[in-house]
Enzyme design. Structure first.
Site, PDB file in Angstrom:
ATOM      1  N   SER A  77      39.370  39.280  38.222  1.00 41.35           N
ATOM      2  CA  SER A  77      38.383  38.771  39.175  1.00 41.35           C
ATOM      3  C   SER A  77      37.235  39.739  39.427  1.00 41.35           C
ATOM      4  O   SER A  77      36.135  39.320  39.777  1.00 41.35           O
ATOM      5  CB  SER A  77      39.072  38.439  40.503  1.00 41.35           C
ATOM      6  OG  SER A  77      39.798  39.555  40.985  1.00 41.35           O
ATOM      7  N   HIS A 122      36.423  41.828  47.206  1.00 42.56           N
ATOM      8  CA  HIS A 122      35.832  41.814  45.869  1.00 42.56           C
ATOM      9  C   HIS A 122      34.368  42.237  45.958  1.00 42.56           C
ATOM     10  O   HIS A 122      33.727  42.040  47.000  1.00 42.56           O
ATOM     11  CB  HIS A 122      35.925  40.415  45.240  1.00 42.56           C
ATOM     12  CG  HIS A 122      37.274  40.074  44.725  1.00 42.56           C
ATOM     13  ND1 HIS A 122      38.271  39.580  45.526  1.00 42.56           N
ATOM     14  CD2 HIS A 122      37.808  40.166  43.468  1.00 42.56           C
ATOM     15  CE1 HIS A 122      39.364  39.367  44.799  1.00 42.56           C
ATOM     16  NE2 HIS A 122      39.110  39.722  43.550  1.00 42.56           N
TER      17      HIS A 122
END
Length: 766
Positions: free
Chosen positions: A477, A727
């Site tokens: 990711s 993230h």
């Protein structure tokens, strides 16, 4: 050595001219004013489109109404090519009206002129190196339109012939023949002699008058088509098509939204409304920018105190790569000197430096209060919206009668520090059409052509760079761009949540021509949730933990002997790093248990990482492989910090829990580096292509931007989209792209970047 063309009298004349400016509203200077020129203006003709070259020169095409000779000038104003229009080639006068020039200065075009009772193009596409004819190649386009060739990033020439075929030919003659080699032939549908636009990934074809753009790779693979709503919509160097959509609104308004379509993944990346509420927009044109965004020039009715007027103005809007409005500037209908503008007549150009050059049709007042004289106004905006150049070109040499002035040139062009404008006056008392090389510092070659040529924005001394190499982006990711929407539609379905973002670092790195990467369709395979087994394909048949991404092939299967560069982040999901960070962010959850699980899983990571790296190196035997570590999403500095929205279960890192999470992050990056070194030592000659990209090292753009900082490059905990939590955000992905670019420079130059030494503080996008 080139002689300087700056005699004393010319210098004095330029100084005097620079002092002749408008002095007050309603008056004009009694003399001609021309901005500073690179060299003296020369006689020109007509208004067919000029074309520049990377070295700063310009070519003025032939005008069949004359006819006149085609002339090419170098950056100092010396004639370096002159093709006689009285010469006959293919039964037609050699009057080349629409030439194109490649990065080596070779000129391509078709002859055009009268032959008996009709006028048409010659049979062949001609190539001229200097004044010498290199070759001729049949086109089958002999009508009034002729071919519109373009130069690809690979140096080949592409055009649509008279049989509706997209043809690609080499710039050099094939050995043993007198013609170039055909390298591409794709059958199209009713698109004979259509216009082509080259981008780094292939060719866009626009049928004359059609709003449909058809996209093809350089190998001839179709990338589908897109309706650009209007004919000849712009395409960026990375294959983005920008197009407008107009909507009628209540109260008589008319708004406009701009969409960005990525031809390589065949997805609309974003759509953004750019007009303000209540506005009436007549039309909007786009000019792609090197940063992935676009400039929008709108012609709209001026609003005064929220009410529409009948006066039309131009408004310039800069949109970022994500479609966010960076700035907006409305040009006044009349400036402080009494100069008025015609918002319908403008020429907008973007250089590889990212500057926007606007040439505007204007009218300057005259001293006796008459109708005024035609003028040209030039404004240059930098990427931040600041006007860095603002000059008028005007004159009133006929005694204030209003019948003399400079006409607007719809075909102005730019090159290295020069705007080339052709203009003529409206009176018999002046010298007709001239070419004016106006000095505008640090503009660069026109974009996207300059980026396709791989011409450095401000460094024109070495315009020829190696061709971009095939690039494949793998990983989890952190590489797919989870946390930076929007995602490619095919990676955001009920059965696939790979969440591949158009703003992932791989996409950003490939858009930078200085990196020399080509991320074609089928090159971006990073997938949210990926573990090492999803790279290698080594997992047990009964393992169903892959969830909704079971339809994804092993990522390493997309590598081959042609792959030139691979990037990857992997290992975090194998140890449960995300689960550990989230558990430690909540005071009520078991942080210690999650850390113990991560450390246990890390003991198995060594074999998994080595298998993964060796698999990649073997399947891409000629590629350089860049293994990126994970960024410092948390640091041990300071105390605790809140990382999410307040609620019943308030996410807050205590100092102790934060320290424990940092230790796991450091151990993970150390494990990755250790195994990169181990694999390289196994086979130093074959595996030395493996390189570690340290996101936590001194000088990393991530430093100082952890989740607890005032300007985080990483998302905090997002309650309504927890997959995006912890993230990299858009700034974080840009930082990753910069780290990859630095490492590529370091590896390619033997440990040195383009300046001759590694400069960790050089981060222009941070």
């Amino acid at each position: 050595m080139r002689k300087k063309r700056t005699p004393i009298m010319l210098a004095l004349a330029g100084l005097i001219a620079s002092m002749l400016t408008f002095v007050s509203s309603g008056t004009a200077s009694a003399a001609e004013y021309i901005p500073q020129l690179r060299w003296n203006a020369v006689d020109s003709h007509a208004y067919s489109t000029t074309v520049t070259d990377p070295a700063g020169g310009v070519t003025v095409p032939c005008d069949s109404a004359g006819p006149n000779n085609l002339k090419s000038y170098d950056a100092s104003g010396q004639i370096v090519r002159e093709l006689s229009s009285s010469q006959t080639i293919d039964g037609r006068p050699n009057c080349i009206q629409r030439p194109v020039v490649d990065k080596n200065g070779v000129l391509y075009g078709q002859s055009y002129g009268w032959n008996g009772s009709n006028s048409a193009h010659g049979t062949n596409l001609l190539a001229y190196e200097g004044n010498g004819l290199k070759w001729k190649y049949p086109t089958g386009c002999t009508d009034a339109d002729g071919v519109d060739p373009s130069i690809g990033a690979n140096g080949n020439i592409y055009f649509v012939n008279g049989s509706s075929q997209l043809v690609g030919i080499t710039p050099e003659v094939e050995p043993g023949t007198v013609q170039p080699k055909k390298v591409l032939s794709v059958n199209l549908t009713s698109s004979r002699c259509s216009r082509t636009i080259a981008f780094n990934g292939g060719i866009a074809v626009f049928k004359d008058g059609s709003t449909i753009a058809n996209f093809y790779t350089y190998a001839g693979t179709s990338l589908g088509s897109k309706d650009g709503k209007s004919a000849n919509m712009p395409v960026s160097a990375t294959g983005r098509l920008f197009y407008p959509t107009y909507t009628s609104e209540s109260g008589g308004g008319r708004s406009v939204s701009i969409s960005a379509y990525n031809a390589l993944n065949q997805q609309v990346v974003w759509t953004r409304k750019v007009s303000v509420p209540g506005a009436y927009v007549s039309d909007a044109s786009m000019r792609p920018a090197p940063d992935g965004g676009t400039f929008v020039i709108m012609r709209e009715n001026e609003m005064v105190n929220g009410a529409l007027t009948s006066t039309q103005v131009n408004t310039v809007v800069k949109l970022s790569a994500t479609g966010e409005k960076v700035w907006s500037k409305t040009l006044p209908s009349k400036d402080a000197y009494g100069v008025t503008y015609n918002p319908s007549n403008y020429r907008a150009l973007v250089g590889t430096s990212g500057k926007l050059v606007l040439e505007l049709s204007a009218q300057a007042p005259v001293s006796n209060g008459g109708w005024g004289v035609n003028a040209v106004t030039i404004k240059v905006f930098d990427g931040g919206g600041t006007v860095v150049y603002d000059k008028h070109m005007h004159g009133d040499l006929s005694g204030g009668n209003g019948d003399y002035g400079f006409t607007y040139d719809a075909n102005a062009v730019i090159s290295a520090g020069t705007l080339y404008v052709r203009s003529h006056c409206d009176s018999n008392s002046c010298d007709g059409v001239k070419l004016y090389p106006i000095a505008i510092p640090n503009v660069g070659l026109d974009y996207p052509r300059g980026a396709v040529f791989n011409v450095d924005e401000l460094e024109q001394s070495d315009p020829v760079r190696p061709l971009p190499v095939p690039y494949v982006a793998l990983g989890d990711s952190y590489s797919s761009g989870e946390g930076v929407e929007p995602f490619a539609a095919s990676s955001n379905t009920s059965t696939n949540k790979c969440h591949r973002s158009d703003l992932a670092y791989a996409q950003l790195a490939a858009r930078n021509p200085g990196n020399g990467l080509r991320l074609d369709q089928g090159g971006f395979w990073a997938c949210s949730g990926a573990r090492t087994k999803h790279i290698t394909g080594v997992w047990e048949a009964e393992d169903t933990s892959d969830g909704v991404n079971l339809d994804e092939d092993p990522q390493a299967d997309h590598l081959n002997e042609n792959t030139g560069v691979v990037s990857i982040t992997i290992g975090g999901n194998d140890i449960g790093f995300g689960y550990m960070v989230e558990s430690c962010a909540y005071p009520t959850r078991d942080c210690d248990g999650a850390i113990d699980l991560a450390n246990t899983n890390m003991s198995f990571l060594e074999v998994l990482l080595q298998q993964t790296y060796i698999e990649i190196l073997n399947k891409a035997p000629h590629a350089k492989v860049y293994v990126a570590g994970y960024p410092p999403i948390l640091t041990a500095d300071g105390g605790g910090c809140a990382v999410g929205e307040a609620g019943s279960d308030y996410p807050f890192f205590t100092e102790g829990r934060k320290q424990k999470a940092v230790e796991v992050l450091n151990a993970l990056n150390a494990k990755i580096l250790e195994n990169v070194d181990t694999v390289k030592s196994v086979n130093a000659d074959f595996f030395d292509r493996l390189h570690f990209v340290d996101a936590t090292a001194e000088g990393s753009p991530f430093i100082g931007h952890d989740v607890c900082s005032d300007d985080p490059f990483v998302n905090g905990l997002i309650l309504d989209n927890q997959l995006a939590s912890f993230h990299p955000n858009a700034k974080g992905q840009a930082a990753y792209a910069e780290l990859l670019a630095r490492k590529i420079r370091e590896v390619d130059l033997g440990g040195q970047d383009n300046d001759g030494e590694v400069d960790p503080d050089d981060c222009p996008i941070c």
